[in-house]
Design an enzyme around this catalytic site. Structure first.
Site, short mmCIF file in Angstrom:
data_model
loop_
_atom_site.label_atom_id
_atom_site.label_comp_id
_atom_site.label_asym_id
_atom_site.label_seq_id
_atom_site.Cartn_x
_atom_site.Cartn_y
_atom_site.Cartn_z
N GLN A 183 0.85 -1.20 0.00
CA GLN A 183 0.00 0.00 0.00
C GLN A 183 0.88 1.24 0.00
O GLN A 183 1.54 1.53 1.00
CB GLN A 183 -0.87 -0.03 1.26
CG GLN A 183 -1.72 1.20 1.48
CD GLN A 183 -2.33 1.21 2.89
OE1 GLN A 183 -1.85 0.50 3.80
NE2 GLN A 183 -3.35 2.00 3.10
N GLY A 184 0.92 1.96 -1.12
CA GLY A 184 1.77 3.16 -1.22
C GLY A 184 0.96 4.43 -1.00
O GLY A 184 0.67 5.15 -1.95
N SER B 263 1.31 6.56 2.41
CA SER B 263 2.03 7.53 3.24
C SER B 263 3.26 8.10 2.52
O SER B 263 3.92 7.40 1.75
CB SER B 263 2.50 6.88 4.53
OG SER B 263 1.42 6.30 5.20
N SER C 150 4.84 -1.13 3.85
CA SER C 150 5.07 -2.49 4.34
C SER C 150 5.16 -3.45 3.17
O SER C 150 4.35 -3.38 2.24
CB SER C 150 3.90 -2.95 5.23
OG SER C 150 3.75 -2.07 6.31
N GLU D 124 -9.41 -1.42 5.73
CA GLU D 124 -8.19 -1.66 6.50
C GLU D 124 -8.49 -1.60 8.00
O GLU D 124 -8.04 -2.41 8.78
CB GLU D 124 -7.12 -0.63 6.14
CG GLU D 124 -5.82 -0.84 6.91
CD GLU D 124 -4.72 0.16 6.55
OE1 GLU D 124 -5.06 1.25 6.07
OE2 GLU D 124 -3.54 -0.16 6.77
N GLU E 296 -4.88 9.03 17.90
CA GLU E 296 -5.42 10.40 18.00
C GLU E 296 -6.37 10.68 16.83
O GLU E 296 -7.45 11.23 17.00
CB GLU E 296 -4.27 11.43 17.98
CG GLU E 296 -3.40 11.44 19.22
CD GLU E 296 -2.34 10.33 19.21
OE1 GLU E 296 -2.18 9.65 18.18
OE2 GLU E 296 -1.70 10.13 20.26
C1 FAD Z 1 4.04 -0.79 11.32
C2 FAD Z 1 3.57 0.23 10.33
C3 FAD Z 1 3.26 -0.15 9.05
C4 FAD Z 1 2.83 0.80 8.11
N1 FAD Z 1 2.55 0.38 6.83
C5 FAD Z 1 2.17 1.30 5.90
C6 FAD Z 1 1.92 0.90 4.55
O1 FAD Z 1 2.05 -0.28 4.20
N2 FAD Z 1 1.58 1.84 3.65
C7 FAD Z 1 1.41 3.15 3.99
O2 FAD Z 1 1.06 3.93 3.12
N3 FAD Z 1 1.66 3.57 5.25
C8 FAD Z 1 2.03 2.68 6.22
N4 FAD Z 1 2.28 3.07 7.51
C9 FAD Z 1 2.23 4.52 7.80
C10 FAD Z 1 1.09 4.94 8.69
O3 FAD Z 1 -0.11 4.93 7.99
C11 FAD Z 1 1.46 6.34 9.22
O4 FAD Z 1 2.59 6.18 10.06
C12 FAD Z 1 0.34 6.96 9.99
O5 FAD Z 1 -0.71 7.32 9.13
C13 FAD Z 1 0.81 8.22 10.75
O6 FAD Z 1 1.47 9.12 9.90
P1 FAD Z 1 2.92 9.69 10.27
O7 FAD Z 1 3.80 8.55 10.64
O8 FAD Z 1 3.35 10.56 9.14
O9 FAD Z 1 2.71 10.56 11.58
P2 FAD Z 1 2.12 12.04 11.67
O10 FAD Z 1 0.91 12.15 10.83
O11 FAD Z 1 3.24 13.01 11.38
O12 FAD Z 1 1.70 12.13 13.19
C14 FAD Z 1 2.64 12.38 14.23
C15 FAD Z 1 1.86 12.49 15.54
O13 FAD Z 1 0.95 13.62 15.50
C16 FAD Z 1 -0.39 13.21 15.78
N5 FAD Z 1 -1.33 13.98 14.94
C17 FAD Z 1 -1.20 14.27 13.63
N6 FAD Z 1 -2.29 14.97 13.19
C18 FAD Z 1 -3.12 15.12 14.25
C19 FAD Z 1 -4.41 15.72 14.44
N7 FAD Z 1 -5.05 16.32 13.43
N8 FAD Z 1 -4.98 15.65 15.67
C20 FAD Z 1 -4.33 15.03 16.72
N9 FAD Z 1 -3.10 14.44 16.59
C21 FAD Z 1 -2.51 14.47 15.38
C22 FAD Z 1 -0.43 11.74 15.39
O14 FAD Z 1 -1.46 11.05 16.07
C23 FAD Z 1 0.97 11.26 15.83
O15 FAD Z 1 0.98 10.99 17.20
C24 FAD Z 1 2.70 2.16 8.47
C25 FAD Z 1 3.03 2.55 9.79
C26 FAD Z 1 3.46 1.60 10.71
C27 FAD Z 1 3.78 2.04 12.10
#
Ligand code: FAD
Length: 397
Positions: free
Chosen positions: A130-131, A133, A165, A248, A381
């Site tokens: 899944q591309g 993020s 992933s 999902e 969150e």
């Molecule tokens: C094990 C794992 C597997 C993954 N696999 C995939 C995958 O296959 N494909 C893919 O596309 N992505 C994948 N992801 C990515 C995942 O979807 C993102 O990590 C997730 O959506 C959070 O985005 P971020 O890491 O950019 O954090 P951010 O969005 O930068 O968030 C950072 C912090 O700020 C908080 N925050 C942000 N906005 C708000 C708001 N509006 N209100 C309150 N709090 C807020 C968040 O809750 C978090 O605590 C994976 C992540 C993990 C951990």
């Protein structure tokens, strides 16, 4: 829903139980809750396991028969999950394909896309990643910047994805790309299917806290993707992605439940045999309370999952309330890892392959793996925001 099983359903349960009793490979049994899909050899084993499940008719049993499924009812699906957890069987490898892309193609895909992809999702011949993020688009996914520019009948993709992933082992990926940068944030996005072996794609594994690299950075440099691979309408990919994300959070959580129950059963067994101060951890009144709390939570998750699946079976797509399951699952998952750490004590820090690592280091691995449960598929969150605003109708501010 009706919780009684008909004679046919009971016969199906006996059939699945006896098949699983003879087929779950010893090296995979009971390990699903604390395993990653980083190692290529392990992935090959899981691919083989999904093939076996499929040959026996147990993959996509709720998919319509025209798409290679069994066209079975919700109850058969539930029975299968229950029996897989009872047998401590690992989940099918191609989770993204089975639980996210498959249903999305059935809803939004063209007949040619369904024809090309659905069967190979079932057999695990083609694994999907899944591309979505990107470095600046996680929770705020609509901020994604990967560009796709039309050149004849081909889109040319440039940009970067992250946390993808299984990209290192996937044959295909479903990507979100920006096709109209002048449109409002949610409007110019398109959902497109990308051949992961296409020239211009480079995949760089990212090492996680567990020490393994299950997810990756994916760089796209002038990657040419046929326009026929667009799912749904150009610039309307956000709506398609919402379907995928709902599956999902909802269906996939139901499947994750299999490994959660396996973990719980193994934790109870661990508590029964871990001795401290002359009695077992299972005799400790505080730990007993915690284990009982986890068992109740696990059952609540299961029953809530049945409710969502019933809704989907009745032809309605999963709604925002599916976020409850994901949020609650991640809390239970992390609590379970903490209780295991408490039961084991200092030895819980010892990793495989040390001979001192209890249960071959599974609990050490699980405690670290569970940290990501509150992040993947929507952070806690964000899920609370969705539930507050879209389910409870609370004011946005
Ligand atoms: C094990 C794992 C597997 C993954 N696999 C995939 C995958 O296959 N494909 C893919 O596309 N992505 C994948 N992801 C990515 C995942 O979807 C993102 O990590 C997730 O959506 C959070 O985005 P971020 O890491 O950019 O954090 P951010 O969005 O930068 O968030 C950072 C912090 O700020 C908080 N925050 C942000 N906005 C708000 C708001 N509006 N209100 C309150 N709090 C807020 C968040 O809750 C978090 O605590 C994976 C992540 C993990 C951990």
């Amino acid at each position: 829903m009706d919780f009684y099983f008909t004679a046919d359903q009971q016969a199906f349960r006996r059939e699945v139980r006896s098949w699983l009793a003879g087929h779950v490979p010893a090296d995979l049994k009971g390990r699903g809750f604390a395993a990653s899909r980083a190692d290529r050899e392990h992935v090959a084993r899981l691919r083989q396991w999904q093939r076996e499940l499929h040959a026996a008719g147990y993959v996509g049993i709720d998919w319509p028969s025209e798409y290679g499924g069994r066209g079975a009812s919700i109850m058969e699906q539930i029975i299968l999950y229950e029996e897989m957890s009872r047998a401590q069987a690992p989940q099918p490898l191609n989770r993204g394909g089975l639980s996210m892309l498959g249903p999305t193609l059935m809803r939004h895909g063209t007949p040619a896309q369904r024809e090309r992809h659905l069967a190979k999702i079932l057999t695990a011949e083609e694994i999907w990643c899944q591309g979505f993020s990107e470095p600046n688009a996680g929770s705020d996914l609509a901020n994604l910047q990967t560009r796709a520019v039309l050149d004849g009948d081909v889109y040319v993709l440039n940009g970067q994805k992250v946390w993808t992933s299984m990209a290192h082992v996937a044959e295909w990926g479903f990507f979100l790309v920006r096709t109209d940068p002048s449109a409002a944030k949610h409007k110019g996005i398109t959902f497109i299917l990308v051949d992961m072996k296409a020239p211009g794609i480079s995949v760089r594994p990212l090492r996680q806290i567990t020490g393994e690299a299950e997810f990756n950075e994916v760089f796209l440099e002038n990657v040419r993707v046929p326009a026929a691979n667009v799912v749904g309408k150009v610039n309307e990919g956000w709506g398609v992605a919402i379907t995928t994300l709902a599956y999902e959070r909802d269906v996939l959580t139901m499947i994750r439940h299999i490994s959660l129950r396996t973990a719980l059963e193994r934790l109870v067994a661990l508590a029964r045999r871990t001795k401290r101060n002359g009695h077992t951890a299972a005799d400790d009144p505080v730990l007993r309370q915690k284990l009982a709390g986890l068992a109740i939570a696990e059952r609540c998750l299961q029953l809530n999952g049945y409710r969502s699946l019933t809704k989907i079976l009745k032809g309605r797509p999963p709604g925002p309330e599916g976020s409850t399951a994901k949020l609650f699952w991640s809390q239970v998952d992390q609590e379970l890892a903490e209780v295991a750490t408490e039961i084991i004590g200092p030895y819980s820090q010892i990793a495989a392959p040390s001979e001192w690592a209890p249960d071959e280091g599974q609990w050490e691995f699980y405690a670290l793996l569970a940290r990501g449960s509150g992040i993947r598929a929507g952070t806690s969150e964000i899920l609370r925001n969705i539930l507050g605003e879209r389910v409870l109708g609370l004011p946005k501010d």
